[in-house]
Motif scaffolding. Structure first.
Motif, PDB file in Angstrom:
ATOM      1  N   ARG A   1      28.738  32.238  40.294  1.00 13.46           N
ATOM      2  CA  ARG A   1      29.758  32.627  41.268  1.00 13.46           C
ATOM      3  C   ARG A   1      30.883  33.325  40.527  1.00 13.46           C
ATOM      4  O   ARG A   1      31.374  32.826  39.518  1.00 13.46           O
ATOM      5  CB  ARG A   1      30.290  31.387  41.967  1.00 13.46           C
ATOM      6  N   VAL A   2      31.299  34.487  41.036  1.00 17.56           N
ATOM      7  CA  VAL A   2      32.418  35.223  40.457  1.00 17.56           C
ATOM      8  C   VAL A   2      33.632  35.047  41.354  1.00 17.56           C
ATOM      9  O   VAL A   2      33.579  35.309  42.555  1.00 17.56           O
ATOM     10  CB  VAL A   2      32.109  36.737  40.326  1.00 17.56           C
ATOM     11  N   LYS A   3      34.718  34.571  40.757  1.00 15.63           N
ATOM     12  CA  LYS A   3      35.992  34.470  41.453  1.00 15.63           C
ATOM     13  C   LYS A   3      36.827  35.667  41.031  1.00 15.63           C
ATOM     14  O   LYS A   3      37.013  35.907  39.839  1.00 15.63           O
ATOM     15  CB  LYS A   3      36.714  33.180  41.087  1.00 15.63           C
ATOM     16  N   THR A   4      37.306  36.444  42.009  1.00 14.53           N
ATOM     17  CA  THR A   4      38.089  37.638  41.702  1.00 14.53           C
ATOM     18  C   THR A   4      39.503  37.506  42.250  1.00 14.53           C
ATOM     19  O   THR A   4      39.732  36.876  43.280  1.00 14.53           O
ATOM     20  CB  THR A   4      37.441  38.911  42.281  1.00 14.53           C
ATOM     21  N   THR A   5      40.438  38.119  41.541  1.00 13.83           N
ATOM     22  CA  THR A   5      41.821  38.179  41.996  1.00 13.83           C
ATOM     23  C   THR A   5      41.981  39.363  42.940  1.00 13.83           C
ATOM     24  O   THR A   5      41.106  40.239  43.013  1.00 13.83           O
ATOM     25  CB  THR A   5      42.790  38.342  40.810  1.00 13.83           C
ATOM     26  N   SER A   6      43.089  39.406  43.658  1.00 14.76           N
ATOM     27  CA  SER A   6      43.334  40.549  44.536  1.00 14.76           C
ATOM     28  C   SER A   6      43.403  41.823  43.690  1.00 14.76           C
ATOM     29  O   SER A   6      43.699  41.777  42.500  1.00 14.76           O
ATOM     30  CB  SER A   6      44.618  40.358  45.339  1.00 14.76           C
ATOM     31  N   GLN A   7      43.135  42.937  44.344  1.00 16.30           N
ATOM     32  CA  GLN A   7      43.016  44.200  43.621  1.00 16.30           C
ATOM     33  C   GLN A   7      43.570  45.345  44.448  1.00 16.30           C
ATOM     34  O   GLN A   7      43.432  45.359  45.677  1.00 16.30           O
ATOM     35  CB  GLN A   7      41.540  44.465  43.326  1.00 16.30           C
ATOM     36  N   ARG A   8      44.176  46.311  43.738  1.00 16.12           N
ATOM     37  CA  ARG A   8      44.596  47.561  44.371  1.00 16.12           C
ATOM     38  C   ARG A   8      44.013  48.719  43.590  1.00 16.12           C
ATOM     39  O   ARG A   8      44.145  48.776  42.365  1.00 16.12           O
ATOM     40  CB  ARG A   8      46.120  47.671  44.412  1.00 16.12           C
ATOM     41  N   VAL A   9      43.350  49.604  44.287  1.00 11.39           N
ATOM     42  CA  VAL A   9      42.867  50.840  43.685  1.00 11.39           C
ATOM     43  C   VAL A   9      43.889  51.898  44.064  1.00 11.39           C
ATOM     44  O   VAL A   9      44.028  52.267  45.222  1.00 11.39           O
ATOM     45  CB  VAL A   9      41.455  51.221  44.186  1.00 11.39           C
ATOM     46  N   ASP A  10      44.652  52.321  43.057  1.00 10.50           N
ATOM     47  CA  ASP A  10      45.748  53.265  43.241  1.00 10.50           C
ATOM     48  C   ASP A  10      45.232  54.660  42.925  1.00 10.50           C
ATOM     49  O   ASP A  10      45.117  55.046  41.773  1.00 10.50           O
ATOM     50  CB  ASP A  10      46.900  52.869  42.312  1.00 10.50           C
ATOM     51  N   ARG A  11      44.898  55.396  43.966  1.00  9.05           N
ATOM     52  CA  ARG A  11      44.372  56.753  43.803  1.00  9.05           C
ATOM     53  C   ARG A  11      45.508  57.761  43.924  1.00  9.05           C
ATOM     54  O   ARG A  11      46.508  57.487  44.567  1.00  9.05           O
ATOM     55  CB  ARG A  11      43.302  57.025  44.843  1.00  9.05           C
ATOM     56  N   PRO A  12      45.327  58.934  43.308  1.00  8.56           N
ATOM     57  CA  PRO A  12      46.368  59.963  43.394  1.00  8.56           C
ATOM     58  C   PRO A  12      46.620  60.376  44.850  1.00  8.56           C
ATOM     59  O   PRO A  12      45.721  60.334  45.688  1.00  8.56           O
ATOM     60  CB  PRO A  12      45.794  61.139  42.606  1.00  8.56           C
ATOM     61  N   GLY A  13      47.835  60.743  45.145  1.00  7.34           N
ATOM     62  CA  GLY A  13      48.182  61.203  46.487  1.00  7.34           C
ATOM     63  C   GLY A  13      48.536  60.048  47.409  1.00  7.34           C
ATOM     64  O   GLY A  13      48.449  58.887  47.052  1.00  7.34           O
ATOM     65  N   GLU A  14      48.909  60.425  48.605  1.00  6.07           N
ATOM     66  CA  GLU A  14      49.276  59.420  49.593  1.00  6.07           C
ATOM     67  C   GLU A  14      48.074  59.052  50.450  1.00  6.07           C
ATOM     68  O   GLU A  14      47.176  59.847  50.654  1.00  6.07           O
ATOM     69  CB  GLU A  14      50.387  59.971  50.487  1.00  6.07           C
ATOM     70  N   HIS A  15      48.082  57.853  50.961  1.00  9.84           N
ATOM     71  CA  HIS A  15      47.097  57.374  51.924  1.00  9.84           C
ATOM     72  C   HIS A  15      45.677  57.252  51.379  1.00  9.84           C
ATOM     73  O   HIS A  15      44.727  57.288  52.140  1.00  9.84           O
ATOM     74  CB  HIS A  15      47.078  58.250  53.181  1.00  9.84           C
ATOM     75  N   HIS A  16      45.522  57.144  50.078  1.00  4.32           N
ATOM     76  CA  HIS A  16      44.181  57.011  49.502  1.00  4.32           C
ATOM     77  C   HIS A  16      43.968  55.669  48.816  1.00  4.32           C
ATOM     78  O   HIS A  16      42.877  55.381  48.371  1.00  4.32           O
ATOM     79  CB  HIS A  16      43.900  58.145  48.504  1.00  4.32           C
ATOM     80  N   ASP A  17      45.023  54.880  48.702  1.00  2.00           N
ATOM     81  CA  ASP A  17      44.902  53.595  48.009  1.00  2.00           C
ATOM     82  C   ASP A  17      44.054  52.621  48.827  1.00  2.00           C
ATOM     83  O   ASP A  17      43.964  52.721  50.048  1.00  2.00           O
ATOM     84  CB  ASP A  17      46.280  52.977  47.773  1.00  2.00           C
ATOM     85  N   GLN A  18      43.429  51.693  48.114  1.00  2.58           N
ATOM     86  CA  GLN A  18      42.640  50.646  48.748  1.00  2.58           C
ATOM     87  C   GLN A  18      43.110  49.314  48.189  1.00  2.58           C
ATOM     88  O   GLN A  18      43.353  49.193  46.989  1.00  2.58           O
ATOM     89  CB  GLN A  18      41.157  50.838  48.440  1.00  2.58           C
ATOM     90  N   THR A  19      43.232  48.316  49.044  1.00  8.09           N
ATOM     91  CA  THR A  19      43.647  46.985  48.620  1.00  8.09           C
ATOM     92  C   THR A  19      42.601  45.987  49.080  1.00  8.09           C
ATOM     93  O   THR A  19      42.101  46.072  50.205  1.00  8.09           O
ATOM     94  CB  THR A  19      45.017  46.625  49.239  1.00  8.09           C
ATOM     95  N   TYR A  20      42.266  45.045  48.196  1.00  5.87           N
ATOM     96  CA  TYR A  20      41.257  44.039  48.492  1.00  5.87           C
ATOM     97  C   TYR A  20      41.796  42.658  48.128  1.00  5.87           C
ATOM     98  O   TYR A  20      42.387  42.484  47.065  1.00  5.87           O
ATOM     99  CB  TYR A  20      39.991  44.295  47.669  1.00  5.87           C
ATOM    100  N   PRO A  21      41.588  41.665  48.981  1.00  8.51           N
ATOM    101  CA  PRO A  21      42.010  40.306  48.617  1.00  8.51           C
ATOM    102  C   PRO A  21      41.055  39.722  47.584  1.00  8.51           C
ATOM    103  O   PRO A  21      39.930  40.199  47.435  1.00  8.51           O
ATOM    104  CB  PRO A  21      41.910  39.542  49.941  1.00  8.51           C
ATOM    105  N   GLY A  22      41.491  38.699  46.896  1.00 13.24           N
ATOM    106  CA  GLY A  22      40.594  38.004  45.971  1.00 13.24           C
ATOM    107  C   GLY A  22      39.541  37.236  46.762  1.00 13.24           C
ATOM    108  O   GLY A  22      39.622  37.103  47.979  1.00 13.24           O
ATOM    109  N   GLY A  23      38.554  36.721  46.055  1.00 14.88           N
ATOM    110  CA  GLY A  23      37.518  35.961  46.739  1.00 14.88           C
ATOM    111  C   GLY A  23      36.428  35.478  45.812  1.00 14.88           C
ATOM    112  O   GLY A  23      36.532  35.592  44.588  1.00 14.88           O
ATOM    113  N   LEU A  24      35.375  34.958  46.410  1.00 12.04           N
ATOM    114  CA  LEU A  24      34.220  34.433  45.680  1.00 12.04           C
ATOM    115  C   LEU A  24      32.967  35.195  46.081  1.00 12.04           C
ATOM    116  O   LEU A  24      32.767  35.475  47.266  1.00 12.04           O
ATOM    117  CB  LEU A  24      34.023  32.951  46.000  1.00 12.04           C
ATOM    118  N   THR A  25      32.119  35.505  45.107  1.00 10.00           N
ATOM    119  CA  THR A  25      30.850  36.181  45.359  1.00 10.00           C
ATOM    120  C   THR A  25      29.770  35.539  44.504  1.00 10.00           C
ATOM    121  O   THR A  25      29.963  35.348  43.305  1.00 10.00           O
ATOM    122  CB  THR A  25      30.948  37.688  45.009  1.00 10.00           C
TER     123      THR A  25
END
Length: 186
Positions: free
Chosen positions: A141-165
């Motif tokens: 099981r992988v436990k992950t922390t929250s994450q933000r993918v900060d892409r160049p420009g506006e309105h392209h970022d992605q945010t994901y909560p942490g979780g288990l997989t």
């Protein structure tokens, strides 16, 4: 779902089993100078992990140590955009390649990944014979922390909560160590 989990989910969609896998630095982002700050502060760049001796061998303990090392490399690659070391740990592994592609595309044009640190735990390793070799099938099981993918420009970022997989890796023994041949979600 974290970006790491997104990569794993993409892997799950692409890989239906073991048979499917057989076979640029980011530009620094500096805040505008503030009237109260006399010099910018920088955090040290992370160093690429090195494979521990415990990850060499062909028993369950070494397979599990290798999986932990693999995730250290994923975390390093996500933090830096440097996928060279991660690329060496898998061969003909669609899941591994999907993770690398996700990291590279996130860093294109000055993007970056913040967070999404994955930590594997709760290992169960069994052995199977493939191509005349004793391969390790390691579920964890992988436990992950929250994450933000900060892409160049506006309105392209992605945010994901942490979780288990829950994940399964098939590891091929190679020169007294392991090579990832499959990475799938369960």
């Amino acid at each position: 779902m974290t970006g790491t989990r997104v990569v794993i989910a993409v892997v799950g969609a692409l890989v239906l089993g073991v048979t499917a896998c057989s076979g640029s630095d980011p530009e620094p982002r500096v805040a505008p100078p503030s009237s109260t700050s006399t010099s910018p502060t920088t955090s040290p760049s992370p160093s690429a992990p090195t494979m521990p001796a415990a990850a060499r061998g062909t028993d369950a303990a070494s397979a599990e140590a290798f999986v932990r090392f693999y995730w250290e490399m994923v975390n390093y690659a996500q933090a830096t955009g440097d996928v060279a070391g991660l690329r060496l740990l898998g061969d003909k592994c669609i899941g591994c390649d999907a993770a690398i592609k996700f990291i590279q595309s996130s860093y294109e044009g000055g993007g970056r990944i913040i967070g999404g640190v994955g930590r594997p735990a709760k290992f169960q390793t069994v052995f199977v014979t493939e191509q005349g070799k004793r391969w390790a099938s390691t579920e964890y099981r992988v436990k992950t922390t929250s994450q933000r993918v900060d892409r160049p420009g506006e309105h392209h970022d992605q945010t994901y909560p942490g979780g288990l997989t829950d994940v399964r890796m098939y590891l091929e023994p190679t020169n007294g160590a392991w090579l990832v041949r499959s990475l799938v979600t369960l």
